[in-house]
Design an enzyme around this catalytic site. Sequence first.
Site, short mmCIF file in Angstrom:
data_model
loop_
_atom_site.label_atom_id
_atom_site.label_comp_id
_atom_site.label_asym_id
_atom_site.label_seq_id
_atom_site.Cartn_x
_atom_site.Cartn_y
_atom_site.Cartn_z
CE LYS A 21 -16.47 -8.37 32.87
NZ LYS A 21 -16.23 -9.60 31.65
CG LEU A 60 -2.83 -16.79 23.60
CD1 LEU A 60 -1.79 -16.16 23.60
CD2 LEU A 60 -3.23 -15.99 21.74
CG HIS A 64 -18.56 -7.49 22.79
ND1 HIS A 64 -17.05 -7.07 22.71
CD2 HIS A 64 -18.86 -8.23 23.35
CE1 HIS A 64 -16.77 -8.13 23.63
NE2 HIS A 64 -18.07 -8.95 23.57
N GLY A 111 -26.08 -13.55 30.24
CA GLY A 111 -24.65 -13.83 30.28
C GLY A 111 -23.37 -14.03 31.40
CG MET A 139 -30.19 -13.42 25.61
SD MET A 139 -28.20 -12.79 25.85
CE MET A 139 -27.34 -13.21 24.26
CE1 TYR A 165 -12.68 -20.03 24.76
CE2 TYR A 165 -12.33 -17.77 24.66
CZ TYR A 165 -12.89 -19.58 24.45
OH TYR A 165 -13.86 -19.18 23.17
#
Length: 354
Positions: A254, A120, A258, A197, A241, A118
């Site tokens: 998880k 690359l 970020h 997520g 969310m 995914y």
Amino acid sequence: MASSINGRNASEIFQGQTLLYKHLFAHVDSKCLKCIVELGIPDIIHNHGQPITLPELASILQIPPAKVSQVQSLMRYLAHNGFFERVTIHEKEAYALTAASELLVKSSELSLAPMVEYILDTTISGSFHQLKKWVHEEDLTLFEISLGSHLWDFLNRNPAYNKSFNEAMASDSQMLNLALRDCKLVFEGLESIVDVGGGTGATAKIICEAFPDLKCIVFDRPQVVENLSGSNNLTYVGGDMFKSIPKACAVLFKMILHNWSDEDCRKILENCKEAISSKSKTGKVIVIDVVINEKKDEHEITRLKLLMDLNMACLLNGKERREEDWKKLFVEAGFQSYKISPLTGYLSLIEIYP
């Protein structure tokens, strides 16, 4: 007296050249990983049952004789960088798997080959050719510049890429199998948990297996979960969310926060507080993510964390955070306390309490 340029001696200049060239050709590293995954070389060595010689590898791959020496250069370079081990078998040089290349065996329970495929993919990785333009655009991410939309919109419109993304995230989640064995206390005593997520449920299934009495909800975009089937203690819920999060004793993220700016994360965490406050007096939010700590971490761990920070900033307007950044978010979202514990080589586990 040694010659100098701009106050630097020849040795310093040559070291600078070495660093420059190392980064100039660094793109080759990722292309080599992509190549061996596409060729299935880690799988070939794994199935061979022992270290494999170059002629044996060339025969299985049906490599033209004129190309064998060039493939040797590929294998020798990757061995130097820790992806293969060069050993001697019957007085012949052979290549064995290392801890890194074992993670590229597609049949392995802990295979990260989908992540390589995914990340690359030329459409995804090619976005970084737009860095110069990204610098001058006020709000646009690299994906918005190169793909014409935010990543999540792009995935919604492209089922093949959405499938590849979910497989990549699921492969990464399998690594938690190792980590969760040493932190079961984090989940003990909980009656329910919502994995926000959570994708196709890889992490939730690991938790469900370890805690069969714990009810798990996987909460993700409707397009991700609409055709997925749950079990006795695992259910799938589609939603947003930023609007609301299903009620539960605990909320799990998880590698999710970020992806988002501080403003977005505050909104998400506020929704978490609403989701757990009326459900359990001992409720909490569990965050598995990066915590940058340049003073304590090894140099290479910090390098990875800062590289991921740049990646998040460019692609999603997200960021990796230091402890003081996390604390600021928690306080502004109305939480009272938190605890940070080490989890994997570069990830931490953060427990946040309302």
